[in-house]
Design a protein around this motif. Sequence first.
Motif, PDB file in Angstrom:
ATOM      1  N   MET A   1      72.651  53.494  20.136  1.00  0.00           N
ATOM      2  CA  MET A   1      72.845  53.932  21.519  1.00  0.00           C
ATOM      3  C   MET A   1      74.107  53.352  22.172  1.00  0.00           C
ATOM      4  SD  MET A   1      70.166  54.070  24.673  1.00  0.00           S
ATOM      5  CE  MET A   1      70.747  54.453  26.316  1.00  0.00           C
ATOM      6  N   PRO A   2      74.343  52.029  22.169  1.00  0.00           N
ATOM      7  CA  PRO A   2      75.585  51.550  22.793  1.00  0.00           C
ATOM      8  C   PRO A   2      76.829  51.998  22.042  1.00  0.00           C
ATOM      9  CG  PRO A   2      74.436  49.739  21.699  1.00  0.00           C
ATOM     10  CD  PRO A   2      73.509  50.912  21.689  1.00  0.00           C
ATOM     11  N   SER A   3      76.754  52.018  20.701  1.00  0.00           N
ATOM     12  CA  SER A   3      77.919  52.434  19.905  1.00  0.00           C
ATOM     13  C   SER A   3      78.261  53.896  20.165  1.00  0.00           C
ATOM     14  CB  SER A   3      77.634  52.224  18.414  1.00  0.00           C
ATOM     15  OG  SER A   3      77.237  50.894  18.144  1.00  0.00           O
ATOM     16  N   ALA A   4      77.234  54.756  20.122  1.00  0.00           N
ATOM     17  CA  ALA A   4      77.454  56.180  20.369  1.00  0.00           C
ATOM     18  C   ALA A   4      77.866  56.429  21.814  1.00  0.00           C
ATOM     19  CB  ALA A   4      76.193  56.972  20.030  1.00  0.00           C
ATOM     20  N   GLY A   5      77.331  55.633  22.744  1.00  0.00           N
ATOM     21  CA  GLY A   5      77.710  55.779  24.144  1.00  0.00           C
ATOM     22  C   GLY A   5      79.189  55.507  24.361  1.00  0.00           C
TER      23      GLY A   5
ATOM     24  N   GLY B   1      83.213  34.198  32.997  1.00  0.00           N
ATOM     25  CA  GLY B   1      82.274  35.329  33.034  1.00  0.00           C
ATOM     26  C   GLY B   1      81.813  35.698  31.641  1.00  0.00           C
ATOM     27  N   PHE B   2      82.730  35.695  30.691  1.00  0.00           N
ATOM     28  CA  PHE B   2      82.399  35.980  29.296  1.00  0.00           C
ATOM     29  C   PHE B   2      81.410  34.946  28.770  1.00  0.00           C
ATOM     30  CE2 PHE B   2      83.588  37.040  24.841  1.00  0.00           C
ATOM     31  CZ  PHE B   2      83.570  38.421  24.972  1.00  0.00           C
ATOM     32  N   ALA B   3      81.632  33.669  29.117  1.00  0.00           N
ATOM     33  CA  ALA B   3      80.765  32.593  28.651  1.00  0.00           C
ATOM     34  C   ALA B   3      79.375  32.683  29.279  1.00  0.00           C
ATOM     35  CB  ALA B   3      81.388  31.232  28.981  1.00  0.00           C
ATOM     36  N   VAL B   4      79.308  33.031  30.570  1.00  0.00           N
ATOM     37  CA  VAL B   4      78.017  33.141  31.257  1.00  0.00           C
ATOM     38  C   VAL B   4      77.169  34.243  30.632  1.00  0.00           C
ATOM     39  CG1 VAL B   4      76.934  33.842  33.424  1.00  0.00           C
ATOM     40  CG2 VAL B   4      78.779  32.167  33.441  1.00  0.00           C
ATOM     41  N   ILE B   5      77.798  35.374  30.303  1.00  0.00           N
ATOM     42  CA  ILE B   5      77.070  36.476  29.672  1.00  0.00           C
ATOM     43  C   ILE B   5      76.444  36.016  28.361  1.00  0.00           C
ATOM     44  CG2 ILE B   5      77.360  38.730  28.564  1.00  0.00           C
ATOM     45  CD1 ILE B   5      79.605  39.233  30.635  1.00  0.00           C
ATOM     46  N   LEU B   6      77.207  35.264  27.580  1.00  0.00           N
ATOM     47  CA  LEU B   6      76.709  34.767  26.302  1.00  0.00           C
ATOM     48  C   LEU B   6      75.552  33.793  26.498  1.00  0.00           C
ATOM     49  CD1 LEU B   6      77.087  34.707  23.226  1.00  0.00           C
ATOM     50  CD2 LEU B   6      78.747  32.859  23.540  1.00  0.00           C
TER      51      LEU B   6
ATOM     52  N   SER C   1      76.717  42.498  21.399  1.00  0.00           N
ATOM     53  CA  SER C   1      77.232  42.401  20.031  1.00  0.00           C
ATOM     54  C   SER C   1      78.284  43.468  19.781  1.00  0.00           C
ATOM     55  CB  SER C   1      76.084  42.552  19.027  1.00  0.00           C
ATOM     56  OG  SER C   1      75.126  41.529  19.191  1.00  0.00           O
ATOM     57  N   VAL C   2      77.997  44.695  20.213  1.00  0.00           N
ATOM     58  CA  VAL C   2      78.976  45.778  20.075  1.00  0.00           C
ATOM     59  C   VAL C   2      80.229  45.453  20.873  1.00  0.00           C
ATOM     60  CG1 VAL C   2      79.428  48.206  20.612  1.00  0.00           C
ATOM     61  CG2 VAL C   2      77.253  47.543  19.581  1.00  0.00           C
ATOM     62  N   GLY C   3      80.050  44.881  22.072  1.00  0.00           N
ATOM     63  CA  GLY C   3      81.206  44.506  22.896  1.00  0.00           C
ATOM     64  C   GLY C   3      82.065  43.449  22.230  1.00  0.00           C
ATOM     65  N   PHE C   4      81.428  42.407  21.679  1.00  0.00           N
ATOM     66  CA  PHE C   4      82.178  41.356  20.978  1.00  0.00           C
ATOM     67  C   PHE C   4      82.938  41.929  19.793  1.00  0.00           C
ATOM     68  CE2 PHE C   4      78.890  38.155  22.616  1.00  0.00           C
ATOM     69  CZ  PHE C   4      79.742  37.752  23.644  1.00  0.00           C
ATOM     70  N   ILE C   5      82.280  42.792  19.029  1.00  0.00           N
ATOM     71  CA  ILE C   5      82.933  43.400  17.862  1.00  0.00           C
ATOM     72  C   ILE C   5      84.109  44.270  18.305  1.00  0.00           C
ATOM     73  CG2 ILE C   5      82.614  45.048  15.969  1.00  0.00           C
ATOM     74  CD1 ILE C   5      79.711  44.018  15.777  1.00  0.00           C
ATOM     75  N   MET C   6      83.921  45.005  19.386  1.00  0.00           N
ATOM     76  CA  MET C   6      84.982  45.865  19.896  1.00  0.00           C
ATOM     77  C   MET C   6      86.202  45.044  20.323  1.00  0.00           C
ATOM     78  SD  MET C   6      84.668  48.759  22.880  1.00  0.00           S
ATOM     79  CE  MET C   6      86.017  49.894  23.195  1.00  0.00           C
TER      80      MET C   6
ATOM     81  N   THR D   1      86.125  45.382  29.411  1.00  0.00           N
ATOM     82  CA  THR D   1      87.311  46.204  29.696  1.00  0.00           C
ATOM     83  C   THR D   1      88.547  45.335  29.847  1.00  0.00           C
ATOM     84  OG1 THR D   1      85.980  47.906  30.795  1.00  0.00           O
ATOM     85  CG2 THR D   1      88.325  47.838  31.327  1.00  0.00           C
ATOM     86  N   TYR D   2      88.399  44.222  30.517  1.00  0.00           N
ATOM     87  CA  TYR D   2      89.524  43.295  30.713  1.00  0.00           C
ATOM     88  C   TYR D   2      90.067  42.805  29.376  1.00  0.00           C
ATOM     89  CZ  TYR D   2      91.842  38.873  31.889  1.00  0.00           C
ATOM     90  OH  TYR D   2      92.724  37.837  31.977  1.00  0.00           O
ATOM     91  N   PHE D   3      89.180  42.403  28.468  1.00  0.00           N
ATOM     92  CA  PHE D   3      89.621  41.846  27.190  1.00  0.00           C
ATOM     93  C   PHE D   3      90.088  42.925  26.215  1.00  0.00           C
ATOM     94  CE2 PHE D   3      87.236  38.144  28.685  1.00  0.00           C
ATOM     95  CZ  PHE D   3      88.114  37.135  28.358  1.00  0.00           C
ATOM     96  N   CYS D   4      89.749  44.187  26.487  1.00  0.00           N
ATOM     97  CA  CYS D   4      90.230  45.295  25.644  1.00  0.00           C
ATOM     98  C   CYS D   4      91.421  46.001  26.278  1.00  0.00           C
ATOM     99  CB  CYS D   4      89.108  46.294  25.394  1.00  0.00           C
ATOM    100  SG  CYS D   4      87.855  45.713  24.235  1.00  0.00           S
TER     101      CYS D   4
END
Length: 311
Positions: free
Chosen positions: A176-180, A143-148, A242-247, A59-62
């Motif tokens: 599921m994540p994309s449709a969510g 935080g972004f790096a730790v998730i990766l 992956s969906v988050g990175f693409i978004m 959310t922060y990066f978007c």
Amino acid sequence: IWGHLKKPVGLVIGMASQFFLIPLLAFSLIKICGLNSLYATGMMILSCCPGGSTSNVITYFCDGDVSLSVAMTTWSTIIALGMMPFNLWVYGHGIDTGEVSVPYWKLALSLVMITLPLAIGMIVKAKLPKVAPYFTKIGSYSGFAVILVVQIMEVFIFPDIFKNVPFTLYIAEVIMPSAGIILGIVFGWIFHQPWPLSRTIGIESGFQNVGTALTVISLSFPFEVQKEILLFPALYGFCMLSVGFIMVLIFKTYKRLFRKKPSSVTDEPLDKSQQSEEITEMKDNDLKGVDNPEFVCDPELQDDKTSPASH
């Protein structure tokens, strides 16, 4: 956050999306893809979990509403204490989920892990306003790096996680994540929420707390069947990120190409409708996400600002 609690329109919409739309989406995908009972159980348990803290970073990066994201993550964790067993009971009639144990202690720990850093951040922001922007930048990118890193480590811990996975399960993992996210955004749009809030609701809806799902499964099922039930939540972590990175990539590209236009393109004055749209966009972006003016790292660039309430 206090503003969202006093006028909880976004929170109510987000909770409805989190605990009604997402479980219904998962149940529909299970039936459409024809998943076996073990895979379906893992998918259903994940869909009933609260939102994960990863959504706050995305959310922060978007440039979404980070305060709404944190509030949604916190409240969904509290509400999941009742809604998780309720949803599993409702949809369990169509799927053999067995006897599921809800890890209340795990959810309570999640609340502490969400609210404690938030409280520390509030104190730093209030007491050390010149230092706070540095903490914000360091915290968000680390935080972004730790998730990766955590997702990469999962591959080394479970090297055979991708073996013998049915193709239909991969389809469900991606949808599921994309449709969510799409359902959450549309749900916010239907109720006339501003674009940053709708975007935040979508991200929160598509990002589930994978750790809670893994704990539920570990506590509820015999060891010999855990691997198959754990498969969907484990793979979901990869697809979700992956969906988050693409978004984030699409949003940053769109913003660079279409939203940052030089003022010298035309000398013609804006009409009233254009001025209104520009003012609305400025208000929507105020104090939101990575473009928050208070996040500028150089304290000298920060003017004395009025409080958010005075806006």
